[in-house]
Write a protein that holds these residues in place. Structure first.
Motif, PDB file in Angstrom:
ATOM      1  N   TRP A 151      26.399  97.897  14.855  1.00 58.02           N
ATOM      2  CA  TRP A 151      25.845  97.592  13.621  1.00 58.02           C
ATOM      3  C   TRP A 151      25.574  96.011  13.657  1.00 58.02           C
ATOM      4  N   TRP A 152      26.178  95.017  14.158  1.00 61.97           N
ATOM      5  CA  TRP A 152      25.657  93.934  14.114  1.00 61.97           C
ATOM      6  C   TRP A 152      24.244  93.691  14.815  1.00 61.97           C
ATOM      7  N   ALA A 153      24.226  94.317  15.904  1.00 59.76           N
ATOM      8  CA  ALA A 153      23.041  94.091  16.714  1.00 59.76           C
ATOM      9  C   ALA A 153      21.788  94.792  16.024  1.00 59.76           C
ATOM     10  N   VAL A 154      21.951  95.891  15.242  1.00 56.81           N
ATOM     11  CA  VAL A 154      20.768  96.256  14.441  1.00 56.81           C
ATOM     12  C   VAL A 154      20.818  95.649  12.974  1.00 56.81           C
ATOM     13  N   CYS A 155      21.764  95.399  12.303  1.00 58.03           N
ATOM     14  CA  CYS A 155      21.595  94.912  11.025  1.00 58.03           C
ATOM     15  C   CYS A 155      21.181  93.265  11.088  1.00 58.03           C
ATOM     16  N   PHE A 156      21.872  92.762  11.906  1.00 58.74           N
ATOM     17  CA  PHE A 156      21.750  91.092  12.137  1.00 58.74           C
ATOM     18  C   PHE A 156      21.257  90.815  13.639  1.00 58.74           C
ATOM     19  N   PRO A 157      20.210  91.062  14.080  1.00 57.31           N
ATOM     20  CA  PRO A 157      20.089  90.928  15.401  1.00 57.31           C
ATOM     21  C   PRO A 157      20.078  89.691  15.960  1.00 57.31           C
ATOM     22  N   GLU A 158      20.325  88.702  15.301  1.00 60.76           N
ATOM     23  CA  GLU A 158      20.675  87.314  15.837  1.00 60.76           C
ATOM     24  C   GLU A 158      22.325  87.126  16.237  1.00 60.76           C
ATOM     25  N   GLN A 159      22.995  87.999  15.771  1.00 54.04           N
ATOM     26  CA  GLN A 159      24.503  88.233  16.154  1.00 54.04           C
ATOM     27  C   GLN A 159      24.865  88.916  17.084  1.00 54.04           C
ATOM     28  N   ALA A 160      23.672  89.737  17.834  1.00 53.05           N
ATOM     29  CA  ALA A 160      23.888  90.652  18.512  1.00 53.05           C
ATOM     30  C   ALA A 160      24.483  90.095  20.075  1.00 53.05           C
ATOM     31  N   GLY A 161      25.502  90.964  20.487  1.00 57.30           N
ATOM     32  CA  GLY A 161      26.266  90.415  21.644  1.00 57.30           C
ATOM     33  C   GLY A 161      27.599  89.425  21.411  1.00 57.30           C
ATOM     34  N   ARG A 162      27.618  88.975  20.063  1.00 60.06           N
ATOM     35  CA  ARG A 162      28.911  88.122  19.846  1.00 60.06           C
ATOM     36  C   ARG A 162      29.963  89.113  19.504  1.00 60.06           C
ATOM     37  N   ASP A 163      31.110  88.843  19.680  1.00 65.04           N
ATOM     38  CA  ASP A 163      32.358  89.334  19.472  1.00 65.04           C
ATOM     39  C   ASP A 163      32.475  89.545  17.918  1.00 65.04           C
ATOM     40  N   PRO A 164      32.332  91.086  17.567  1.00 68.82           N
ATOM     41  CA  PRO A 164      32.468  91.203  16.101  1.00 68.82           C
ATOM     42  C   PRO A 164      33.590  90.662  15.289  1.00 68.82           C
ATOM     43  N   ALA A 165      34.776  90.549  16.015  1.00 69.18           N
ATOM     44  CA  ALA A 165      36.227  89.975  15.545  1.00 69.18           C
ATOM     45  C   ALA A 165      36.135  88.362  15.223  1.00 69.18           C
ATOM     46  N   SER A 166      34.824  87.859  15.819  1.00 68.23           N
ATOM     47  CA  SER A 166      34.830  86.360  15.195  1.00 68.23           C
ATOM     48  C   SER A 166      33.706  86.224  14.232  1.00 68.23           C
ATOM     49  N   LEU A 167      33.306  87.431  13.725  1.00 65.25           N
ATOM     50  CA  LEU A 167      32.070  87.202  12.831  1.00 65.25           C
ATOM     51  C   LEU A 167      32.344  87.697  11.339  1.00 65.25           C
ATOM     52  N   GLY A 168      33.809  87.302  10.982  1.00 63.16           N
ATOM     53  CA  GLY A 168      34.287  87.467   9.744  1.00 63.16           C
ATOM     54  C   GLY A 168      33.716  86.660   8.727  1.00 63.16           C
ATOM     55  N   PRO A 169      33.561  85.226   9.059  1.00 60.01           N
ATOM     56  CA  PRO A 169      33.100  84.400   7.996  1.00 60.01           C
ATOM     57  C   PRO A 169      31.641  84.806   7.754  1.00 60.01           C
ATOM     58  N   VAL A 170      30.923  85.011   8.990  1.00 57.86           N
ATOM     59  CA  VAL A 170      29.471  85.331   8.760  1.00 57.86           C
ATOM     60  C   VAL A 170      29.210  86.432   7.848  1.00 57.86           C
ATOM     61  N   ALA A 171      29.984  87.504   8.042  1.00 58.60           N
ATOM     62  CA  ALA A 171      30.020  88.807   6.897  1.00 58.60           C
ATOM     63  C   ALA A 171      30.312  88.336   5.742  1.00 58.60           C
ATOM     64  N   ARG A 172      31.083  87.481   5.240  1.00 55.27           N
ATOM     65  CA  ARG A 172      31.442  87.137   3.983  1.00 55.27           C
ATOM     66  C   ARG A 172      30.298  86.520   3.475  1.00 55.27           C
ATOM     67  N   GLN A 173      29.505  85.486   4.325  1.00 58.71           N
ATOM     68  CA  GLN A 173      28.495  84.608   3.928  1.00 58.71           C
ATOM     69  C   GLN A 173      27.193  85.584   3.604  1.00 58.71           C
ATOM     70  N   LEU A 174      27.213  86.722   4.089  1.00 65.91           N
ATOM     71  CA  LEU A 174      26.069  87.853   3.895  1.00 65.91           C
ATOM     72  C   LEU A 174      26.233  88.547   2.856  1.00 65.91           C
ATOM     73  N   GLY A 175      27.520  88.602   2.173  1.00 70.95           N
ATOM     74  CA  GLY A 175      27.926  89.425   1.160  1.00 70.95           C
ATOM     75  C   GLY A 175      28.872  90.394   1.326  1.00 70.95           C
ATOM     76  N   TYR A 176      29.428  90.821   2.559  1.00 72.61           N
ATOM     77  CA  TYR A 176      30.347  91.676   2.863  1.00 72.61           C
ATOM     78  C   TYR A 176      31.668  91.250   2.636  1.00 72.61           C
ATOM     79  N   SER A 177      32.561  92.025   1.931  1.00 70.29           N
ATOM     80  CA  SER A 177      33.788  91.553   1.345  1.00 70.29           C
ATOM     81  C   SER A 177      34.973  91.492   2.435  1.00 70.29           C
ATOM     82  N   GLY A 178      34.674  92.217   3.615  1.00 69.49           N
ATOM     83  CA  GLY A 178      35.827  92.393   4.812  1.00 69.49           C
ATOM     84  C   GLY A 178      36.859  93.270   4.235  1.00 69.49           C
ATOM     85  N   LEU A 179      36.866  93.785   3.125  1.00 69.74           N
ATOM     86  CA  LEU A 179      37.936  94.610   2.457  1.00 69.74           C
ATOM     87  C   LEU A 179      37.726  96.029   2.165  1.00 69.74           C
TER      88      LEU A 179
END
Length: 192
Positions: A151-179
């Motif tokens: 999902w991260w590699a397709v929707c936000f290619p600049e985040q590809a390869g990063r551990d998705p567990a560390s991307l919570g703050p990035v997701a919230r900045q992008l408008g995803y609630s995490g809930l």
């Protein structure tokens, strides 16, 4: 009742008998040597001879490795390539998923939805479609890790390869609630 073994024309061997053991021992050793040498005489697979191209050389243009690990099946590499936007569905992408094991490569077409309200991955085959609703910025487990890596590699290619567990703050900045609740739905296709 006494049960005695029947003789079929061959006298039983007894210790101290006059039957010479050397020919029998020589025959046994010859059989063992032949059994041990047999695999060496067989032709080796091309991969073992270094004649075939490695899987890495066979990967398509634009291939991105998402997962590279050793499992009980051997080395497993999962990556994506061939990203294409779905014209009739804004925020939906079609992607080729390449799964490589030591002895084979499989390629499937998945769909990834990047919508803030309904992020998802659709995978499977014509007989069994799996729809996974995702929660970017939420809890990452071994069961959903690959879904989130894709999902991260397709929707936000600049985040590809990063551990998705560390991307919570990035997701919230992008408008995803995490809930959002994560769910999986399996839809069976027509049987043969």
């Amino acid at each position: 009742m006494l049960i005695r073994p029947r003789s079929f024309g061959v006298p039983p061997l007894r210790l101290g008998s006059a039957v010479p053991m050397a020919p029998l021992a020589a025959l046994t050793l010859a059989a063992v040597a032949l059994t041990a040498a047999w695999p060496l005489a067989l032709p080796r697979p091309a991969a073992a001879q270094g004649e075939s191209r490695s899987n890495e050389e066979s990967r398509p243009k634009g291939f991105r490795v998402l997962l590279d690990r050793v499992t009980h099946r051997g080395r497993e590499v999962v990556g994506i390539y061939g990203l294409v936007a779905e014209p009739a569905q804004p925020g939906m992408w079609r992607v080729q998923v390449w799964e490589e094991l030591d002895d084979r490569v499989t390629v499937a077409t998945d769909k990834i939805g990047c919508s803030v309200t309904a992020p998802l991955r659709i995978t499977g085959s014509s007989r069994r479609l799996v729809i996974r609703e995702l929660n970017p910025g939420g809890v990452i487990t071994p069961a959903n890790r690959l879904d989130h890596l894709m999902w991260w590699a397709v929707c936000f290619p600049e985040q590809a390869g990063r551990d998705p567990a560390s991307l919570g703050p990035v997701a919230r900045q992008l408008g995803y609630s995490g809930l959002l609740p994560e769910r999986e739905q399996v839809v069976l296709g027509p049987g043969r």
